[in-house]
Design a protein around this motif. Structure first.
Motif, PDB file in Angstrom:
ATOM      1  N   LEU A   5       0.819  -1.204   0.000  1.00 42.44           N
ATOM      2  CA  LEU A   5       0.000   0.000   0.000  1.00 42.44           C
ATOM      3  C   LEU A   5       0.860   1.265   0.000  1.00 42.44           C
ATOM      4  N   LYS A   6       2.043   1.176   0.586  1.00 39.65           N
ATOM      5  CA  LYS A   6       2.910   2.364   0.635  1.00 39.65           C
ATOM      6  C   LYS A   6       3.269   2.875  -0.749  1.00 39.65           C
ATOM      7  N   ASN A   7       3.132   2.010  -1.748  1.00 38.59           N
ATOM      8  CA  ASN A   7       3.507   2.403  -3.114  1.00 38.59           C
ATOM      9  C   ASN A   7       2.460   3.279  -3.794  1.00 38.59           C
ATOM     10  N   VAL A   8       1.359   3.611  -3.077  1.00 40.89           N
ATOM     11  CA  VAL A   8       0.473   4.648  -3.625  1.00 40.89           C
ATOM     12  C   VAL A   8       1.223   5.970  -3.696  1.00 40.89           C
ATOM     13  N   TYR A   9       2.231   6.100  -2.832  1.00 41.74           N
ATOM     14  CA  TYR A   9       3.071   7.296  -2.873  1.00 41.74           C
ATOM     15  C   TYR A   9       4.267   7.029  -3.790  1.00 41.74           C
ATOM     16  N   ASN A  10       4.050   7.242  -5.068  1.00 44.00           N
ATOM     17  CA  ASN A  10       5.062   6.971  -6.078  1.00 44.00           C
ATOM     18  C   ASN A  10       5.301   8.218  -6.930  1.00 44.00           C
ATOM     19  N   GLN A  11       6.113   8.060  -7.975  1.00 41.00           N
ATOM     20  CA  GLN A  11       6.452   9.191  -8.840  1.00 41.00           C
ATOM     21  C   GLN A  11       5.199   9.806  -9.472  1.00 41.00           C
ATOM     22  N   GLN A  12       4.257   8.965  -9.856  1.00 44.83           N
ATOM     23  CA  GLN A  12       3.029   9.454 -10.485  1.00 44.83           C
ATOM     24  C   GLN A  12       2.209  10.294  -9.499  1.00 44.83           C
ATOM     25  N   PHE A  13       2.106   9.819  -8.254  1.00 43.17           N
ATOM     26  CA  PHE A  13       1.365  10.586  -7.262  1.00 43.17           C
ATOM     27  C   PHE A  13       2.021  11.937  -7.010  1.00 43.17           C
ATOM     28  N   LEU A  14       3.339  11.946  -6.845  1.00 42.19           N
ATOM     29  CA  LEU A  14       4.045  13.194  -6.560  1.00 42.19           C
ATOM     30  C   LEU A  14       3.902  14.186  -7.713  1.00 42.19           C
ATOM     31  N   ALA A  15       3.934  13.677  -8.935  1.00 43.49           N
ATOM     32  CA  ALA A  15       3.734  14.550 -10.096  1.00 43.49           C
ATOM     33  C   ALA A  15       2.318  15.120 -10.093  1.00 43.49           C
ATOM     34  N   ASP A  39      14.155  10.688  -1.058  1.00 43.71           N
ATOM     35  CA  ASP A  39      15.530  10.756  -0.575  1.00 43.71           C
ATOM     36  C   ASP A  39      16.127   9.361  -0.430  1.00 43.71           C
ATOM     37  N   LYS A  40      17.294   9.279   0.166  1.00 39.12           N
ATOM     38  CA  LYS A  40      17.999   8.000   0.266  1.00 39.12           C
ATOM     39  C   LYS A  40      17.253   6.981   1.125  1.00 39.12           C
ATOM     40  N   ASN A  41      16.357   7.462   1.988  1.00 37.75           N
ATOM     41  CA  ASN A  41      15.605   6.552   2.861  1.00 37.75           C
ATOM     42  C   ASN A  41      14.225   6.201   2.309  1.00 37.75           C
ATOM     43  N   TRP A  42      13.858   6.742   1.149  1.00 40.53           N
ATOM     44  CA  TRP A  42      12.500   6.622   0.634  1.00 40.53           C
ATOM     45  C   TRP A  42      12.049   5.176   0.490  1.00 40.53           C
ATOM     46  N   LEU A  47       4.212   3.037   4.973  1.00 38.79           N
ATOM     47  CA  LEU A  47       3.116   3.897   4.548  1.00 38.79           C
ATOM     48  C   LEU A  47       3.021   5.191   5.365  1.00 38.79           C
ATOM     49  N   LYS A  48       2.883   5.083   6.681  1.00 34.13           N
ATOM     50  CA  LYS A  48       2.703   6.277   7.502  1.00 34.13           C
ATOM     51  C   LYS A  48       3.940   7.161   7.489  1.00 34.13           C
ATOM     52  N   ASP A  49       5.092   6.527   7.427  1.00 39.06           N
ATOM     53  CA  ASP A  49       6.339   7.298   7.378  1.00 39.06           C
ATOM     54  C   ASP A  49       6.425   8.078   6.070  1.00 39.06           C
ATOM     55  N   ARG A  50       6.001   7.477   4.972  1.00 36.65           N
ATOM     56  CA  ARG A  50       5.996   8.192   3.690  1.00 36.65           C
ATOM     57  C   ARG A  50       5.016   9.364   3.735  1.00 36.65           C
ATOM     58  N   MET A  51       3.841   9.121   4.292  1.00 39.90           N
ATOM     59  CA  MET A  51       2.845  10.182   4.385  1.00 39.90           C
ATOM     60  C   MET A  51       3.402  11.364   5.185  1.00 39.90           C
ATOM     61  N   ARG A  52       3.964  11.070   6.345  1.00 36.77           N
ATOM     62  CA  ARG A  52       4.510  12.118   7.202  1.00 36.77           C
ATOM     63  C   ARG A  52       5.686  12.823   6.521  1.00 36.77           C
ATOM     64  N   HIS A  53       6.536  12.077   5.844  1.00 39.66           N
ATOM     65  CA  HIS A  53       7.704  12.655   5.165  1.00 39.66           C
ATOM     66  C   HIS A  53       7.271  13.624   4.064  1.00 39.66           C
ATOM     67  N   ILE A  54       6.194  13.268   3.325  1.00 39.99           N
ATOM     68  CA  ILE A  54       5.712  14.157   2.270  1.00 39.99           C
ATOM     69  C   ILE A  54       5.164  15.446   2.874  1.00 39.99           C
ATOM     70  N   SER A  89     -10.076  10.620  -1.536  1.00 39.25           N
ATOM     71  CA  SER A  89      -8.828  10.019  -2.008  1.00 39.25           C
ATOM     72  C   SER A  89      -7.945   9.670  -0.827  1.00 39.25           C
ATOM     73  N   PHE A  90      -7.669   8.392  -0.644  1.00 41.84           N
ATOM     74  CA  PHE A  90      -6.819   7.961   0.469  1.00 41.84           C
ATOM     75  C   PHE A  90      -5.426   8.586   0.440  1.00 41.84           C
ATOM     76  N   PRO A  91      -4.715   8.600  -0.704  1.00 44.64           N
ATOM     77  CA  PRO A  91      -3.349   9.135  -0.672  1.00 44.64           C
ATOM     78  C   PRO A  91      -3.272  10.590  -0.224  1.00 44.64           C
ATOM     79  N   TYR A  92      -4.350  11.353  -0.461  1.00 44.61           N
ATOM     80  CA  TYR A  92      -4.299  12.764  -0.104  1.00 44.61           C
ATOM     81  C   TYR A  92      -4.572  13.005   1.382  1.00 44.61           C
TER      82      TYR A  92
END
Length: 367
Positions: A5-15, A39-42, A47-54, A89-92
């Motif tokens: 599920l963490k992969n909802v935060y990918n290059q396409q989402f960020l774009a 970043d190097k830790n991405w 999932l939650k860490d990616r959300m918080r990092h963004i 939208s969950f990712p947002y």
């Protein structure tokens, strides 16, 4: 295997996120922002860490004060509302997380922003630190939101203050005293949206775990209003029903003192392996003079890692049964490991429960 599920935060989402930001901030440094997020830790972030990092990185790249940044956050939500007025939208959730992280010193503007953002991605988790810090002010606002024209906002007014929201911050003050929640649930119990009414039921179910007497009184008062409210009540007292609460069983016509018998509990094997299914059958009968409604369930007494047994109840049916005859029931139960349940070898027990009373049981081994 399903993608993480963490992969909802990918290059396409960020774009896509940057695509919402650019009309609001034409000079937004999209390339640098995406590089900083990934970043190097991405790859190692969950999932939650990616959300918080963004959300943290967004705070670093949005110019101005929190109030100025908030105009971008709500601007993104407004654009999303124009595209898909009713879809969340969950990712947002990153928008809600941004408010949670950086808005707690700015109550008024943060609540106003949540009213917009929760229409596109729920703020039910983000509101909870605000409730703990400003309980009276936030609950007054949530009472107003209970009458909002948007069903996502109305649901938010209930879901956000659940005392024991799964995966959310626990609200100890509301566990101790749920009184501030109850006026919101009174308003929403007849809501036109099933989505909203389900939240009311879930909130009451949370409350029933600490204050069963409050929920018994509410259920008794609400039941019979109409079929939608009856459903809310039934779903709200599900934990009490599973515990065999006599008052709630009686409310739904399942008298706890019904003279019921069970016999011939048969298991397909005395020993099964973890991952297999156990088939079982049994017969029940009641000797009342009329056809009665019976709630038929079964317990599994699971062997836990430390060796003790812990029971979990599973519903079979709620049906009407004619008197004076044996009714045979067959079922199967899986012992496949789940993310929410790990099985451990050893002695287990299966028991038949009717109208909250355990009638017959049999042991088996899980290997």
């Amino acid at each position: 295997m399903a993608e993480a599920l963490k992969n909802v935060y990918n290059q396409q989402f960020l774009a896509g996120l940057c695509g919402y930001i650019k009309p609001l901030l034409p000079d937004f440094p999209e390339t640098d922002f995406i590089r900083s997020v990934q970043d190097k830790n991405w790859k190692n972030r969950e999932l939650k860490d990616r959300m918080r990092h963004i959300s943290i990185t967004l705070n670093q790249y949005l110019p101005g004060s929190y109030r100025q940044q908030l105009k971008v956050i709500t601007g993104i939500a407004r654009q999303m509302l124009k595209e898909k007025p009713t879809q969340q939208s969950f990712p947002y959730l990153i928008l809600a997380d941004f408010i949670e992280q950086f808005g707690q010193d700015h109550l008024t503007v943060s609540l106003s922003a949540m009213e917009i953002v929760t229409q596109v991605t729920s703020c039910e988790f983000a509101i909870r630190p605000f409730i703990k810090r400003y309980p009276e002010e936030v609950m007054a606002q949530m009472l107003l939101w209970a009458k909002h024209p948007n069903p996502n906002v109305r649901r938010f007014s209930s879901e956000g203050c659940r005392p024991r929201l799964p995966w959310g911050m626990v609200l100890p003050d509301f566990i101790a005293d749920p009184a501030p929640i109850l006026p919101i649930l009174e308003i929403l119990k007849t809501d036109s949206s099933e989505y909203v009414r389900k939240s009311v039921a879930n909130n009451l179910n949370d409350i029933s775990k600490d204050h069963p007497e409050i929920v018994r009184r509410i259920a008794t008062r609400w039941y019979g209003t109409n079929k939608d409210v009856n459903w809310v009540v039934k779903h709200a007292v599900r934990t009490l029903l599973k515990k065999g609460d006599p008052a709630m069983l009686g409310l739904f016509g399942h008298a706890h003192d019904t003279p019921v018998s069970a016999k011939d509990l048969r298991l397909s094997a005395k020993s099964i392996a973890i991952g297999d299914q156990l088939e079982f059958s049994f017969a029940i009968r009641h000797d009342s003079e009329e056809t009665l409604s019976l709630r038929v369930e079964y317990f599994v007494y699971y062997r836990k890692a430390r060796g003790h047994a812990q029971k979990k109840i599973f519903k079979i049916s709620e049906s009407r049964y004619a008197p004076g005859k044996w009714h045979t029931i067959q079922r199967k139960h899986s012992f496949r490991d789940l993310t929410t349940r790990k099985h451990h070898p050893g002695k287990h027990t299966l028991a038949i429960v009717v109208n909250g009373k355990e009638l017959i049981q049999k042991d088996f081994d899980l290997q």
